[in-house]
Design a protein around this motif. Structure first.
Motif, PDB file in Angstrom:
ATOM      1  N   SER A 228       3.291  -4.984  27.809  1.00 42.57           N
ATOM      2  CA  SER A 228       2.767  -3.681  27.446  1.00 42.57           C
ATOM      3  C   SER A 228       2.554  -3.565  25.940  1.00 42.57           C
ATOM      4  O   SER A 228       1.531  -3.032  25.483  1.00 42.57           O
TER       5      SER A 228
ATOM      6  N   SER B 118      10.279  -2.796  35.934  1.00 47.81           N
ATOM      7  CA  SER B 118       8.904  -2.784  35.430  1.00 47.81           C
ATOM      8  C   SER B 118       8.651  -1.658  34.442  1.00 47.81           C
ATOM      9  O   SER B 118       7.555  -1.540  33.899  1.00 47.81           O
ATOM     10  N   TYR B 119       9.653  -0.838  34.203  1.00 48.26           N
ATOM     11  CA  TYR B 119       9.468   0.373  33.407  1.00 48.26           C
ATOM     12  C   TYR B 119       8.951   0.073  32.006  1.00 48.26           C
ATOM     13  O   TYR B 119       8.245   0.872  31.396  1.00 48.26           O
TER      14      TYR B 119
ATOM     15  N   TYR C 176       2.127  -1.348  35.169  1.00 44.71           N
ATOM     16  CA  TYR C 176       3.394  -0.985  35.800  1.00 44.71           C
ATOM     17  C   TYR C 176       3.355  -1.285  37.294  1.00 44.71           C
ATOM     18  O   TYR C 176       4.270  -1.914  37.846  1.00 44.71           O
TER      19      TYR C 176
END
Length: 310
Positions: free
Chosen positions: A49, A169-170, A191
């Motif tokens: 991310s 996965s946060y 996500y």
């Protein structure tokens, strides 16, 4: 008195067992510092991310700091989460061959001592989180609800791996939250793709305990899928690649990111082909290999961010 140097059954030859002071070993084992793979797997969506957000921003100046902060945060918060998991699962762990040597059921650490250790780790995680902007801080705090309920899911649903996916996965949301103070559609797709990946690799991991889990009534996707696990992994891993690909499209990623995704997909295909669910040692090795799968994708995303920042 319990032997504080006694190893956990599936953990040998690591720095905790060989070099850490004896009195610290039960606490480090509670945090799984003797088996850091879970921390790496928690870290991967954070790094994905952050790199993807840097590419969207056409600016990589903040990326090295985010990489370091996420590294520290992933290791301490995974440690806190594992400690919480061992506190809640202490009666179940005592009934499973692989887990009965964990510090609490083995009598190396009391529940009170484990709770204090969990709080200390959480405070370090909070210190890391407070380095981010207000939106990212609030987004990170919201994840604690998922972490808190996860250990209980194996008692009530066949899909505890899905809840683990929500928690592990946060970080796919956090890179965008830390970079922009918002969550873009690309982060949501990332996500979702990571959740499918986590369900897949943790299903492989859970096959180690499938027989013991059946005896004590613990549910898992490994037991749910059984002999259909290979087909289920094709769906789950395929969905992971598809959703992460959508994230790349939404983020306007260039060719290095797609090469990273292709390498990631090939690694997942290798896992499915290699897997034998009746071979517990092989299941564990394949599970471990997901760190390398995640790093392949991360490398492509970093290269993409660098290219777009030029």
């Amino acid at each position: 008195m319990s032997d504080l140097s006694a190893r956990v059954a599936d953990s040998t030859g690591n720095w905790v067992d060989t070099h850490a002071p004896v009195w610290t070993r039960p606490y480090l084992r509670l945090s799984r510092f003797d088996r850091s793979i879970g921390s790496w797997l928690l870290l991967m969506p954070c790094w994905w991310s952050a790199a993807l957000a840097a590419g969207v921003a056409h600016d990589i100046r903040q990326l090295p700091l985010l990489v370091v902060l996420f590294l520290i945060g992933a290791f301490v918060m995974r440690g806190a989460g594992c400690t919480w998991n061992d506190i809640t699962d202490r009666d179940l762990d005592d009934k499973v061959e692989r887990t009965r040597s964990r510090p609490i059921p083995a009598g190396q650490v009391s529940v009170t001592q484990a709770l204090v250790w969990m709080v200390l780790q959480a405070l370090v995680g909070l210190a890391v989180l407070l380095q981010f902007n207000r939106f990212a801080v609030l987004t990170g705090i919201a994840s604690l609800a998922i972490v808190a309920i996860y250990p209980f899911m194996k008692r009530i649903t066949w899909w505890p791996q899905a809840v683990l996916g929500l928690a592990f996965s946060y970080g796919a949301l956090m890179g965008f939250a830390a970079t922009f103070g918002r969550i873009d559609p690309a982060a949501v797709a990332l996500y979702a793709g990571s959740i499918a990946w986590v369900i897949g690799y943790d299903t492989i991991y859970a096959h180690q305990d499938a027989e013991d889990d059946a005896l004590i009534g613990v549910k898992s996707t490994a037991r749910l899928f059984g002999e259909r696990t290979h087909r289920a992994l094709v769906v789950l891993y395929g969905l992971a690649v598809l959703l992460i690909g959508i994230a790349l499209v939404l983020a306007g990623a260039r060719w290095p990111a797609w090469i990273g995704l292709a390498a990631f997909a090939l690694h997942l295909a290798w896992q499915i082909r290699r897997l034998d669910i009746k071979d517990g040692a092989l299941c564990l090795r394949i599970f471990w290999s997901n760190r390398e799968a995640g790093l392949l994708l991360f490398t492509g995303l970093v290269a993409d961010a660098v290219l777009r920042a030029m």
